[in-house]
Design a protein around this motif. Structure first.
Motif: not given
Length: 267
Positions: A1-6, A125-132
């Motif tokens: 699933m695309k991040r924006r859709s989620f 779009n921050a990465p899962a291993d370095n979230p915002a």
């Protein structure tokens, strides 16, 4: 699933069912004839583990979200940090909507806005291993009928108190709101110069049933003076002395958070 859709799905799935009856009413009669003008507020509370996360999130609101709301949606967004944080401050974001339906309009507007996703990429779009951020808590509030729209205080030296009253039952929560709406509690706040920003019932969020409101002071000394005056006010004593309005019956927990506006906050 695309991040924006989620993101879109998570934000509006709960709202869709509530909006459907509104649409049906709008087809039969003008909306203003059926539904009163009552603002709604989305309250976002961010928890960070360090300054890096806070900076990414604040940069997003300062440079992308708040300007876009001003230019495209004409919404006055409030962004606040804690006055005396215990460690890394939390970030509080208050997004007003003219009506509940406008919230859905905002989410659709942002979904396919390429400029929004490009400029906000570091946060969105921050990465899962370095979230915002570490945690985001979101609530939707409905303004009280006796104060159906926000009141923005003058842009001068100011601090804010965000208060939440949790109730043990739906009936107790409604009874507490009745004190504000029908018994004059909001009028006391205004008369004593608390400069309330909003009063809202949480319709979607954690720890329901609860109500949340925000009042304004010059500083902590001003806050203490105002609450002392409130506690000694004859009208408040009269209201609170009614047995059915006793706090022990209606309020199970009170949370108070002192906030300061960021330099880019609209409130």
């Amino acid at each position: 699933m695309k991040r924006r859709s989620f993101v879109k799905g998570s934000l509006i799935s709960g709202a869709a069912a509530a909006i459907a009856p509104v649409a049906a009413v709008a087809q039969s009669k003008p909306l203003k004839d059926k539904i009163p003008y009552i603002e709604h507020y989305e309250l976002r509370v961010y928890t960070f583990k360090d300054e890096r996360q806070q900076k990414i999130t604040e940069d997003f609101y300062r440079e992308v979200f708040v300007p876009m709301m001003q230019q495209k949606r004409y919404e006055t967004v409030g962004v606040f940090t804690e006055l005396n944080p215990a460690g890394q401050t939390k970030l509080y974001v208050l997004i007003p909507f003219n009506t509940y339906v406008h919230a859905e309009g905002l989410y659709y507007f942002l979904e396919d806005n390429k400029d929004y996703w490009a400029r906000g990429a570091a946060y969105l779009n921050a990465p899962a291993d370095n979230p915002a951020f570490e945690h985001l808590e979101t609530s939707m509030l409905k303004a009280f009928k006796h104060m159906p729209s926000k009141q923005i205080p003058a842009r001068e030296k100011r601090i804010f108190e965000l208060r939440q009253y949790k109730s043990a039952s739906e009936a107790a929560g409604k009874k507490k709101i009745e004190m504000f709406n029908d018994k004059g509690e909001i009028d006391i706040f205004k008369r004593l110069g608390f400069k309330p920003v909003f009063f809202g019932e949480t319709i979607i969020g954690n720890d329901r049933p609860n109500l949340t409101y925000m009042v304004t002071f010059k500083d902590m000394e001003d806050k203490a003076a105002h609450w002392k005056a409130f506690g000694g006010d004859p009208e408040w004593k009269k209201i609170s002395a009614v047995p059915e309005y006793a706090d022990a019956l209606l309020v199970s927990k009170i949370t108070s958070t002192m906030l300061v506006p960021t330099d880019y906050s609209g409130i």
